[in-house]
Scaffold this motif. Structure first.
Motif, PDB file in Angstrom:
ATOM      1  N   LEU A  12      27.796  47.843  37.937  1.00  0.00           N
ATOM      2  CA  LEU A  12      28.844  46.848  38.124  1.00  0.00           C
ATOM      3  C   LEU A  12      29.576  47.068  39.444  1.00  0.00           C
ATOM      4  O   LEU A  12      29.811  46.122  40.207  1.00  0.00           O
ATOM      5  CB  LEU A  12      29.827  46.914  36.950  1.00  0.00           C
ATOM      6  CG  LEU A  12      31.005  45.944  36.975  1.00  0.00           C
ATOM      7  CD1 LEU A  12      30.524  44.506  37.010  1.00  0.00           C
ATOM      8  CD2 LEU A  12      31.910  46.188  35.772  1.00  0.00           C
ATOM      9  N   LEU A  13      29.909  48.311  39.745  1.00  0.00           N
ATOM     10  CA  LEU A  13      30.618  48.627  40.980  1.00  0.00           C
ATOM     11  C   LEU A  13      29.771  48.298  42.192  1.00  0.00           C
ATOM     12  O   LEU A  13      30.261  47.726  43.183  1.00  0.00           O
ATOM     13  CB  LEU A  13      31.005  50.110  40.984  1.00  0.00           C
ATOM     14  CG  LEU A  13      31.726  50.631  42.231  1.00  0.00           C
ATOM     15  CD1 LEU A  13      33.009  49.870  42.473  1.00  0.00           C
ATOM     16  CD2 LEU A  13      32.009  52.128  42.082  1.00  0.00           C
ATOM     17  N   THR A  14      28.499  48.627  42.151  1.00  0.00           N
ATOM     18  CA  THR A  14      27.603  48.335  43.271  1.00  0.00           C
ATOM     19  C   THR A  14      27.488  46.832  43.513  1.00  0.00           C
ATOM     20  O   THR A  14      27.519  46.367  44.663  1.00  0.00           O
ATOM     21  CB  THR A  14      26.208  48.921  43.015  1.00  0.00           C
ATOM     22  OG1 THR A  14      26.319  50.337  42.835  1.00  0.00           O
ATOM     23  CG2 THR A  14      25.260  48.625  44.172  1.00  0.00           C
ATOM     24  N   ALA A  15      27.370  46.064  42.440  1.00  0.00           N
ATOM     25  CA  ALA A  15      27.239  44.611  42.570  1.00  0.00           C
ATOM     26  C   ALA A  15      28.478  43.998  43.221  1.00  0.00           C
ATOM     27  O   ALA A  15      28.377  43.140  44.109  1.00  0.00           O
ATOM     28  CB  ALA A  15      27.000  43.991  41.197  1.00  0.00           C
ATOM     29  N   ILE A  16      29.650  44.435  42.776  1.00  0.00           N
ATOM     30  CA  ILE A  16      30.894  43.897  43.345  1.00  0.00           C
ATOM     31  C   ILE A  16      31.037  44.309  44.807  1.00  0.00           C
ATOM     32  O   ILE A  16      31.477  43.518  45.653  1.00  0.00           O
ATOM     33  CB  ILE A  16      32.097  44.361  42.512  1.00  0.00           C
ATOM     34  CG1 ILE A  16      32.003  43.789  41.094  1.00  0.00           C
ATOM     35  CG2 ILE A  16      33.398  43.931  43.168  1.00  0.00           C
ATOM     36  CD1 ILE A  16      33.077  44.306  40.148  1.00  0.00           C
ATOM     37  N   ALA A  17      30.652  45.547  45.125  1.00  0.00           N
ATOM     38  CA  ALA A  17      30.717  46.012  46.509  1.00  0.00           C
ATOM     39  C   ALA A  17      29.801  45.191  47.412  1.00  0.00           C
ATOM     40  O   ALA A  17      30.170  44.835  48.546  1.00  0.00           O
ATOM     41  CB  ALA A  17      30.344  47.489  46.576  1.00  0.00           C
ATOM     42  N   LEU A  18      28.604  44.852  46.937  1.00  0.00           N
ATOM     43  CA  LEU A  18      27.695  44.020  47.726  1.00  0.00           C
ATOM     44  C   LEU A  18      28.259  42.618  47.929  1.00  0.00           C
ATOM     45  O   LEU A  18      28.099  42.021  49.005  1.00  0.00           O
ATOM     46  CB  LEU A  18      26.332  43.944  47.041  1.00  0.00           C
ATOM     47  CG  LEU A  18      25.473  45.218  47.091  1.00  0.00           C
ATOM     48  CD1 LEU A  18      24.224  45.052  46.222  1.00  0.00           C
ATOM     49  CD2 LEU A  18      25.069  45.528  48.537  1.00  0.00           C
ATOM     50  N   SER A  19      28.928  42.083  46.925  1.00  0.00           N
ATOM     51  CA  SER A  19      29.556  40.768  47.064  1.00  0.00           C
ATOM     52  C   SER A  19      30.672  40.820  48.106  1.00  0.00           C
ATOM     53  O   SER A  19      30.811  39.911  48.935  1.00  0.00           O
ATOM     54  CB  SER A  19      30.110  40.300  45.720  1.00  0.00           C
ATOM     55  OG  SER A  19      29.084  40.167  44.762  1.00  0.00           O
ATOM     56  N   PHE A  26      37.143  40.740  45.769  1.00  0.00           N
ATOM     57  CA  PHE A  26      36.072  41.652  45.361  1.00  0.00           C
ATOM     58  C   PHE A  26      36.529  43.108  45.406  1.00  0.00           C
ATOM     59  O   PHE A  26      36.061  43.933  44.605  1.00  0.00           O
ATOM     60  CB  PHE A  26      34.838  41.433  46.236  1.00  0.00           C
ATOM     61  CG  PHE A  26      34.193  40.089  46.028  1.00  0.00           C
ATOM     62  CD1 PHE A  26      33.786  39.689  44.766  1.00  0.00           C
ATOM     63  CD2 PHE A  26      34.004  39.221  47.086  1.00  0.00           C
ATOM     64  CE1 PHE A  26      33.194  38.450  44.558  1.00  0.00           C
ATOM     65  CE2 PHE A  26      33.413  37.973  46.895  1.00  0.00           C
ATOM     66  CZ  PHE A  26      33.010  37.589  45.623  1.00  0.00           C
ATOM     67  N   ALA A  27      37.455  43.429  46.301  1.00  0.00           N
ATOM     68  CA  ALA A  27      37.983  44.799  46.345  1.00  0.00           C
ATOM     69  C   ALA A  27      38.764  45.122  45.070  1.00  0.00           C
ATOM     70  O   ALA A  27      38.655  46.232  44.525  1.00  0.00           O
ATOM     71  CB  ALA A  27      38.884  44.971  47.576  1.00  0.00           C
ATOM     72  N   ILE A  28      39.545  44.166  44.579  1.00  0.00           N
ATOM     73  CA  ILE A  28      40.281  44.370  43.331  1.00  0.00           C
ATOM     74  C   ILE A  28      39.308  44.599  42.174  1.00  0.00           C
ATOM     75  O   ILE A  28      39.498  45.483  41.332  1.00  0.00           O
ATOM     76  CB  ILE A  28      41.187  43.160  43.041  1.00  0.00           C
ATOM     77  CG1 ILE A  28      42.273  43.044  44.112  1.00  0.00           C
ATOM     78  CG2 ILE A  28      41.819  43.283  41.649  1.00  0.00           C
ATOM     79  CD1 ILE A  28      43.095  41.763  44.022  1.00  0.00           C
ATOM     80  N   GLY A  29      38.240  43.804  42.131  1.00  0.00           N
ATOM     81  CA  GLY A  29      37.232  43.976  41.090  1.00  0.00           C
ATOM     82  C   GLY A  29      36.571  45.341  41.141  1.00  0.00           C
ATOM     83  O   GLY A  29      36.287  45.954  40.102  1.00  0.00           O
ATOM     84  N   ALA A  30      36.311  45.835  42.348  1.00  0.00           N
ATOM     85  CA  ALA A  30      35.678  47.144  42.501  1.00  0.00           C
ATOM     86  C   ALA A  30      36.576  48.258  41.966  1.00  0.00           C
ATOM     87  O   ALA A  30      36.103  49.212  41.328  1.00  0.00           O
ATOM     88  CB  ALA A  30      35.342  47.392  43.970  1.00  0.00           C
ATOM     89  N   VAL A  31      37.874  48.140  42.203  1.00  0.00           N
ATOM     90  CA  VAL A  31      38.814  49.147  41.693  1.00  0.00           C
ATOM     91  C   VAL A  31      38.791  49.177  40.166  1.00  0.00           C
ATOM     92  O   VAL A  31      38.771  50.246  39.541  1.00  0.00           O
ATOM     93  CB  VAL A  31      40.234  48.853  42.205  1.00  0.00           C
ATOM     94  CG1 VAL A  31      41.258  49.747  41.493  1.00  0.00           C
ATOM     95  CG2 VAL A  31      40.316  49.078  43.714  1.00  0.00           C
ATOM     96  N   LEU A  32      38.775  48.012  39.544  1.00  0.00           N
ATOM     97  CA  LEU A  32      38.741  47.945  38.079  1.00  0.00           C
ATOM     98  C   LEU A  32      37.447  48.557  37.529  1.00  0.00           C
ATOM     99  O   LEU A  32      37.466  49.270  36.515  1.00  0.00           O
ATOM    100  CB  LEU A  32      38.869  46.495  37.619  1.00  0.00           C
ATOM    101  CG  LEU A  32      40.219  45.816  37.874  1.00  0.00           C
ATOM    102  CD1 LEU A  32      40.153  44.345  37.470  1.00  0.00           C
ATOM    103  CD2 LEU A  32      41.323  46.524  37.115  1.00  0.00           C
TER     104      LEU A  32
END
Length: 463
Positions: A343-350, A434-440
């Motif tokens: 999940l973290l990798t996917a959000i980081a790529l986005s 997307f940065a907020i999503g990565a933190v979560l």
């Protein structure tokens, strides 16, 4: 005296599609299927709806509002189920879901569409909890993993045709049929469920007796806080005060609706529930901006933007099947690490795609990792919740899991919407979301490693 329809596995039972369970499974999966169609379709077409109704300012509210009111539906239906049968609360929830879809589909303004989405949320939340209780009272525990894997797999066909079909309907007919069509099909699917469950002893031998009104008041307070948070961006100089007040209200009012120790990631069921909220916020908060980015920055049509979500949904279904078959062998720790990392990798790529203007294929392919991670974690969390439950608190625990899901998603969507609106005149809006999503997603590892094994059923208490 009532009793569960099935209390033990016998040699006639071969699986969730055996003659004993096939119609219950088919009806429940059909309702999940239509909820998936609606969710994926609305995510795809909402940029068009927003433009058509001049509702950019309410874009995030159209998503967060539905999640906020779903908390009320979850609490009411969860308590209702703990006090008796499940068919009446399920029926009420489906009626509200259909009514909300009709209101949204007929809405002449964005404000009225949001009202329809609020009504729809009441039904969506109640329907989810009621179906979880149906699983607990109809199927033996050994089949719970397979049932929830089937629920996850019910997203496969919607993921293949839902977003693209919604885009095509919007382009060649009208976006209103995205709402009205699902409403009509839901009536048909629910008729199947009613015919199969009617007359079955779906009650509990020891109904809960605690007062429900304090929990309903708390649910309304949580929904109010989430709605206020999503609307804060339109309040100008009062925005900061509203955000702070809403956050405090949500945290305070949600405590009685969750197992004790949830907000501090206590070991066991509280961590299961907390993790659900964090990964839901990470995924669903960022996912609504995937088609938005594809349409706004890359010129995709609604049809092709919808296809951008297909790979993730397919990966979700495939991973859910793996979890259903091998979840116990993989173990909770391994599932947590693998799922959260994906999940973290996917959000980081986005985020990288939005920040540096990478080819959209990077984001679309990367988003499949998010689906794979969620497919491992989501059904596993539901199985663990039921494993930690007794007949007296199945409704409470199921609603708590769904409440965490809804509150986490609604709060994340509201915060991301505030950030996106504040940065609308810059190029930083999408990267910050997307940065907020990565933190979560990263924070989800904390409760994920404290879930325990749930080798025995233990009662839970409100927070």
């Amino acid at each position: 005296m009532t009793r569960p329809v099935v209390t033990a596995l016998d040699d006639r039972v071969t699986g969730v599609w055996s003659p004993r369970y096939v119609w219950v499974t088919a009806g429940a999966v059909a309702l999940i299927f239509l909820a998936a169609v609606q969710s994926l379709a609305v995510t795809t077409v909402m940029p068009v709806v927003s433009a058509d109704l001049d509702g950019d300012a309410l874009y995030a509210v159209a998503f967060a509002g539905t999640l906020a009111t779903s908390v009320i539906g979850m609490v009411v239906v969860g308590a209702w189920c703990d006090r008796g049968g499940v068919l009446a609360p399920l029926t009420t929830a489906v009626v509200l879901f259909v009514a909300g879809l009709v209101l949204a589909g007929a809405a002449p303004t964005m404000e009225l569409l949001v009202v329809g989405r609020l009504v729809q949320g009441l039904g969506t939340g109640g329907q989810t909890v009621a179906l979880y209780v149906v699983v607990a009272r109809v199927y033996p525990a050994i089949l719970h993993g397979r049932v929830f894997a089937a629920f996850s797999a019910a997203w496969v066909v919607p993921s293949l045709i839902g977003p693209a079909l919604a885009g095509a309907v919007t382009e060649f007919l009208h976006w209103r049929w995205v709402f009205l069509g699902v409403a009509a099909l839901t009536v048909v699917a629910f008729t199947m469920v009613v015919l199969r469950l009617h007359g079955q002893p779906l009650g509990t031998e020891h109904p809960a007796t605690e007062r429900i009104w304090p929990r309903i008041v708390c649910a309304v307070a949580v929904a109010t806080g989430a709605l206020a948070l999503s609307l804060a961006g339109q309040l100008g100089p009062f925005a900061i005060a509203v955000v702070a007040g809403s956050a405090v209200l949500i945290a305070f009012a949600s405590r009685p609706l969750l197992p004790r120790g949830t907000l501090r990631a206590a070991r066991g069921l509280p961590s299961v529930v907390l993790m659900r909220g964090l990964i839901a916020g990470a995924l669903f908060g960022t996912e609504i901006y995937i088609p938005y980015l594809l349409i706004d920055e890359y010129g995709f049509s609604p049809t092709w933007a919808g296809l951008g979500l297909t790979a993730a949904a397919l990966a979700w279904a495939a991973a859910a099947d793996v979890q259903g078959r091998f979840g116990d062998r993989l173990g909770n720790t391994r599932i947590t690490i693998i799922g959260s990392s994906q999940l973290l990798t996917a959000i980081a790529l986005s985020g990288a795609t939005a920040l540096w203007g990478l080819p959209p294929a990077v984001m679309i392919a990367g988003w499949a990792l998010a689906g794979g991670g969620m497919g491992l974690m989501y059904p596993r969390l539901t199985v663990l919740t039921l494993a930690y439950s007794t007949a007296q608190n199945q409704g409470f625990n199921s609603s708590a899991l769904s409440i965490s899901d809804a509150v986490g998603s609604a709060t994340a969507i509201a915060v991301m919407g505030l950030a996106f609106t504040a940065l609308a005149s810059t190029d930083a809006g999408f990267p910050v979301v997307f940065a907020i999503g990565a933190v979560l997603a990263a924070l989800a590892l904390i409760p994920g490693l404290r879930m325990g094994s749930a080798r025995r059923s233990v009662p839970s208490e409100p927070a």
